[in-house]
Design a protein around this motif. Structure first.
Motif, PDB file in Angstrom:
ATOM      1  N   PHE A  67       0.440   8.798   1.609  1.00 46.59           N
ATOM      2  CA  PHE A  67      -0.811   8.054   1.786  1.00 46.59           C
ATOM      3  C   PHE A  67      -1.977   8.807   1.149  1.00 46.59           C
ATOM      4  CE2 PHE A  67       1.305   5.178   4.554  1.00 46.59           C
ATOM      5  CZ  PHE A  67       0.444   4.103   4.791  1.00 46.59           C
ATOM      6  N   ASP A  68      -2.041  10.118   1.403  1.00 44.22           N
ATOM      7  CA  ASP A  68      -3.150  10.902   0.862  1.00 44.22           C
ATOM      8  C   ASP A  68      -3.066  11.018  -0.656  1.00 44.22           C
ATOM      9  OD1 ASP A  68      -4.021  11.175   3.422  1.00 44.22           O
ATOM     10  OD2 ASP A  68      -3.727  13.343   3.569  1.00 44.22           O
ATOM     11  N   ALA A  69      -1.856  11.109  -1.205  1.00 40.59           N
ATOM     12  CA  ALA A  69      -1.705  11.184  -2.660  1.00 40.59           C
ATOM     13  C   ALA A  69      -2.137   9.871  -3.315  1.00 40.59           C
ATOM     14  CB  ALA A  69      -0.257  11.504  -3.023  1.00 40.59           C
ATOM     15  N   VAL A  70      -1.799   8.749  -2.690  1.00 46.38           N
ATOM     16  CA  VAL A  70      -2.237   7.452  -3.219  1.00 46.38           C
ATOM     17  C   VAL A  70      -3.751   7.318  -3.130  1.00 46.38           C
ATOM     18  CG1 VAL A  70      -2.151   4.947  -2.846  1.00 46.38           C
ATOM     19  CG2 VAL A  70      -0.039   6.287  -2.796  1.00 46.38           C
ATOM     20  N   ASP A  71      -4.341   7.808  -2.040  1.00 41.14           N
ATOM     21  CA  ASP A  71      -5.807   7.797  -1.922  1.00 41.14           C
ATOM     22  C   ASP A  71      -6.443   8.614  -3.047  1.00 41.14           C
ATOM     23  OD1 ASP A  71      -5.782   6.214   0.331  1.00 41.14           O
ATOM     24  OD2 ASP A  71      -5.977   7.878   1.746  1.00 41.14           O
ATOM     25  N   HIS A  72      -5.812   9.730  -3.384  1.00 41.56           N
ATOM     26  CA  HIS A  72      -6.325  10.572  -4.475  1.00 41.56           C
ATOM     27  C   HIS A  72      -6.291   9.818  -5.805  1.00 41.56           C
ATOM     28  CE1 HIS A  72      -6.874  14.044  -7.100  1.00 41.56           C
ATOM     29  NE2 HIS A  72      -5.767  13.697  -7.732  1.00 41.56           N
ATOM     30  N   ILE A  73      -5.188   9.131  -6.072  1.00 37.28           N
ATOM     31  CA  ILE A  73      -5.076   8.350  -7.312  1.00 37.28           C
ATOM     32  C   ILE A  73      -6.131   7.254  -7.328  1.00 37.28           C
ATOM     33  CG2 ILE A  73      -3.615   6.683  -8.527  1.00 37.28           C
ATOM     34  CD1 ILE A  73      -1.215   8.428  -7.704  1.00 37.28           C
ATOM     35  N   LYS A  74      -6.321   6.588  -6.199  1.00 36.35           N
ATOM     36  CA  LYS A  74      -7.315   5.513  -6.119  1.00 36.35           C
ATOM     37  C   LYS A  74      -8.711   6.039  -6.392  1.00 36.35           C
ATOM     38  CE  LYS A  74      -8.852   1.784  -3.071  1.00 36.35           C
ATOM     39  NZ  LYS A  74      -8.657   1.128  -1.755  1.00 36.35           N
ATOM     40  N   GLU A  75      -9.018   7.204  -5.858  1.00 34.51           N
ATOM     41  CA  GLU A  75     -10.337   7.803  -6.082  1.00 34.51           C
ATOM     42  C   GLU A  75     -10.522   8.201  -7.540  1.00 34.51           C
ATOM     43  OE1 GLU A  75     -12.947  11.684  -4.568  1.00 34.51           O
ATOM     44  OE2 GLU A  75     -11.161  11.051  -3.465  1.00 34.51           O
ATOM     45  N   GLU A  76      -9.473   8.712  -8.151  1.00 29.81           N
ATOM     46  CA  GLU A  76      -9.553   9.187  -9.534  1.00 29.81           C
ATOM     47  C   GLU A  76      -9.584   8.045 -10.530  1.00 29.81           C
ATOM     48  OE1 GLU A  76      -7.329  12.847 -11.195  1.00 29.81           O
ATOM     49  OE2 GLU A  76      -6.104  11.139 -11.802  1.00 29.81           O
ATOM     50  N   ALA A  77      -8.748   7.019 -10.290  1.00 27.95           N
ATOM     51  CA  ALA A  77      -8.596   5.940 -11.270  1.00 27.95           C
ATOM     52  C   ALA A  77      -9.449   4.716 -10.955  1.00 27.95           C
ATOM     53  CB  ALA A  77      -7.125   5.519 -11.345  1.00 27.95           C
ATOM     54  N   GLY A  78      -9.950   4.627  -9.722  1.00 30.06           N
ATOM     55  CA  GLY A  78     -10.727   3.451  -9.345  1.00 30.06           C
ATOM     56  C   GLY A  78      -9.894   2.396  -8.651  1.00 30.06           C
ATOM     57  N   ASP A  79      -8.580   2.526  -8.717  1.00 28.51           N
ATOM     58  CA  ASP A  79      -7.669   1.641  -8.002  1.00 28.51           C
ATOM     59  C   ASP A  79      -6.337   2.367  -7.828  1.00 28.51           C
ATOM     60  OD1 ASP A  79      -5.529   0.536 -10.123  1.00 28.51           O
ATOM     61  OD2 ASP A  79      -7.482   0.712 -11.113  1.00 28.51           O
ATOM     62  N   LYS A  80      -5.522   1.897  -6.902  1.00 34.27           N
ATOM     63  CA  LYS A  80      -4.240   2.558  -6.646  1.00 34.27           C
ATOM     64  C   LYS A  80      -3.156   2.080  -7.601  1.00 34.27           C
ATOM     65  CE  LYS A  80      -2.711  -0.636  -2.962  1.00 34.27           C
ATOM     66  NZ  LYS A  80      -1.473  -1.153  -3.564  1.00 34.27           N
ATOM     67  N   GLY A  81      -3.453   1.055  -8.377  1.00 32.53           N
ATOM     68  CA  GLY A  81      -2.458   0.509  -9.289  1.00 32.53           C
ATOM     69  C   GLY A  81      -1.497  -0.422  -8.576  1.00 32.53           C
ATOM     70  N   GLN A  96      13.487  -8.791 -17.946  1.00 31.38           N
ATOM     71  CA  GLN A  96      12.366  -9.648 -17.577  1.00 31.38           C
ATOM     72  C   GLN A  96      11.386  -8.925 -16.655  1.00 31.38           C
ATOM     73  OE1 GLN A  96      15.635 -10.810 -17.723  1.00 31.38           O
ATOM     74  NE2 GLN A  96      15.104 -11.758 -19.699  1.00 31.38           N
ATOM     75  N   VAL A  97      11.912  -8.092 -15.750  1.00 34.75           N
ATOM     76  CA  VAL A  97      11.022  -7.323 -14.877  1.00 34.75           C
ATOM     77  C   VAL A  97      10.193  -6.335 -15.695  1.00 34.75           C
ATOM     78  CG1 VAL A  97      10.920  -5.683 -12.952  1.00 34.75           C
ATOM     79  CG2 VAL A  97      12.547  -7.587 -12.875  1.00 34.75           C
ATOM     80  N   ALA A  98      10.822  -5.715 -16.701  1.00 32.64           N
ATOM     81  CA  ALA A  98      10.083  -4.796 -17.574  1.00 32.64           C
ATOM     82  C   ALA A  98       8.934  -5.522 -18.277  1.00 32.64           C
ATOM     83  CB  ALA A  98      11.024  -4.172 -18.598  1.00 32.64           C
ATOM     84  N   GLN A  99       9.204  -6.719 -18.773  1.00 26.41           N
ATOM     85  CA  GLN A  99       8.145  -7.503 -19.411  1.00 26.41           C
ATOM     86  C   GLN A  99       7.024  -7.806 -18.428  1.00 26.41           C
ATOM     87  OE1 GLN A  99      10.574 -10.791 -21.042  1.00 26.41           O
ATOM     88  NE2 GLN A  99       9.643 -10.296 -23.011  1.00 26.41           N
ATOM     89  N   GLU A 100       7.405  -8.183 -17.222  1.00 29.29           N
ATOM     90  CA  GLU A 100       6.412  -8.496 -16.188  1.00 29.29           C
ATOM     91  C   GLU A 100       5.523  -7.283 -15.903  1.00 29.29           C
ATOM     92  OE1 GLU A 100       6.564  -8.820 -11.380  1.00 29.29           O
ATOM     93  OE2 GLU A 100       8.183  -9.808 -12.480  1.00 29.29           O
ATOM     94  N   LEU A 101       6.136  -6.116 -15.736  1.00 29.19           N
ATOM     95  CA  LEU A 101       5.366  -4.918 -15.409  1.00 29.19           C
ATOM     96  C   LEU A 101       4.441  -4.505 -16.548  1.00 29.19           C
ATOM     97  CD1 LEU A 101       8.096  -2.730 -13.625  1.00 29.19           C
ATOM     98  CD2 LEU A 101       6.328  -4.156 -12.577  1.00 29.19           C
ATOM     99  N   SER A 102       4.822  -4.843 -17.776  1.00 26.85           N
ATOM    100  CA  SER A 102       4.017  -4.436 -18.930  1.00 26.85           C
ATOM    101  C   SER A 102       2.648  -5.103 -18.956  1.00 26.85           C
ATOM    102  CB  SER A 102       4.768  -4.724 -20.233  1.00 26.85           C
ATOM    103  OG  SER A 102       4.826  -6.125 -20.488  1.00 26.85           O
ATOM    104  N   HIS A 103       2.440  -6.130 -18.146  1.00 27.00           N
ATOM    105  CA  HIS A 103       1.154  -6.832 -18.134  1.00 27.00           C
ATOM    106  C   HIS A 103       0.145  -6.175 -17.195  1.00 27.00           C
ATOM    107  CE1 HIS A 103       2.641 -10.041 -20.666  1.00 27.00           C
ATOM    108  NE2 HIS A 103       3.657 -10.244 -19.855  1.00 27.00           N
ATOM    109  N   TYR A 104       0.581  -5.194 -16.424  1.00 25.92           N
ATOM    110  CA  TYR A 104      -0.352  -4.498 -15.538  1.00 25.92           C
ATOM    111  C   TYR A 104      -1.087  -3.402 -16.305  1.00 25.92           C
ATOM    112  CZ  TYR A 104       1.754  -6.756 -11.456  1.00 25.92           C
ATOM    113  OH  TYR A 104       2.195  -7.679 -10.538  1.00 25.92           O
TER     114      TYR A 104
END
Length: 246
Positions: A67-81, A96-104
């Motif tokens: 949880f704390d590591a994700v909070d750190h990423i969110k603070e650094e990047a502006g979102d948790k992804g 197909q899943v790879a294609q889907e993920l590539s849009h993020y």
């Protein structure tokens, strides 16, 4: 795209900075970061796992460090992804899943270890993915496979973007055989149509041989694909030709 990975073994991801992905990072087409979530423990022994309540074999990852590591990423990047948990219970990964993920714009992977996760960790998660019906010792290898397959669809990652379009599974079929020089190698000749310069006939040959290879090696793909009239015709020709070989 920005990619973050939470892992206890950051050094495992050093190959991700090589070859095509490394070049994409150098060009700025991709940002790749690995966070050791052990750095976020708040206990004096830096433990990230503990015994499960109610008993049972193995150890579970505790929620606090992740949880704390994700909070750190969110603070650094502006979102948790878009947070992805590598888990055998997740949906099966494929083209197909790879294609889907590539849009993020931002993907965050949680690569676990030990027996499993504290269930509350799933509250952070947007997606759960499995490579297949088997269990790995950790999520690192799975994360690397998913990342490698996904970033190939990003602009400016492959030297030739058409390469991704022509890949196996792109149209539900395996890729047709390919050849390069010399045209005759140890009395093994390249199919003449490929050196004919007739692009329409080359396209037909490639489609038919793609169907042949899929029919012979992955018939499950043929059965699950909606074939158009030309593909149906080629499939019938392939079936007859293969019968006559026996």
């Amino acid at each position: 795209m920005r990619i973050d990975v939470l892992s206890l073994f950051p050094d495992m991801f050093s190959p991700m900075r090589q070859s095509i992905i490394g070049k994409a990072i150098d060009r700025g087409a991709l940002s790749f970061n690995v966070t050791d979530f052990r750095d976020f423990t708040n206990n004096k022994h830096n433990n990230v796992d503990d015994y499960p309540f109610g008993g049972g074999a193995g150890m579970l990852l505790m929620p606090q460090p992740i949880f704390d590591a994700v909070d750190h990423i969110k603070e650094e990047a502006g979102d948790k992804g878009h947070v992805i948990l590598l888990d055998p219970a997740g949906r099966k990964f494929n083209h197909q899943v790879a294609q889907e993920l590539s849009h993020y714009d931002h993907l965050t992977f949680i690569a676990g270890h030990y027996e499993g996760y504290d269930e509350r960790i799933r509250e952070l998660v947007d997606d759960e993915i499995s490579l297949g019906d088997y269990v790995l010792t950790g999520g690192e290898l799975g994360a690397m496979v998913i990342i490698d397959a996904t970033v190939r669809f990003l602009p400016d990652v492959l030297g030739n973007q058409v390469s991704a379009v022509d890949d196996s599974f792109e149209n539900g079929l395996l890729e047709s055989p390919q050849y390069t020089r010399p045209a005759n190698f140890r009395d093994r000749e390249v199919p003449p149509v490929l050196t004919s310069g007739n692009h329409a006939e080359i396209a037909k040959w490639r489609l038919k041989e793609s169907i042949r290879r899929t029919y012979l090696r992955r018939p499950d793909l043929i059965h699950s694909k909606q074939l158009n009239d030309q593909e149906k015709m080629f499939l019938q020709e392939v079936i007859e030709e293969e019968k006559n070989k026996d």
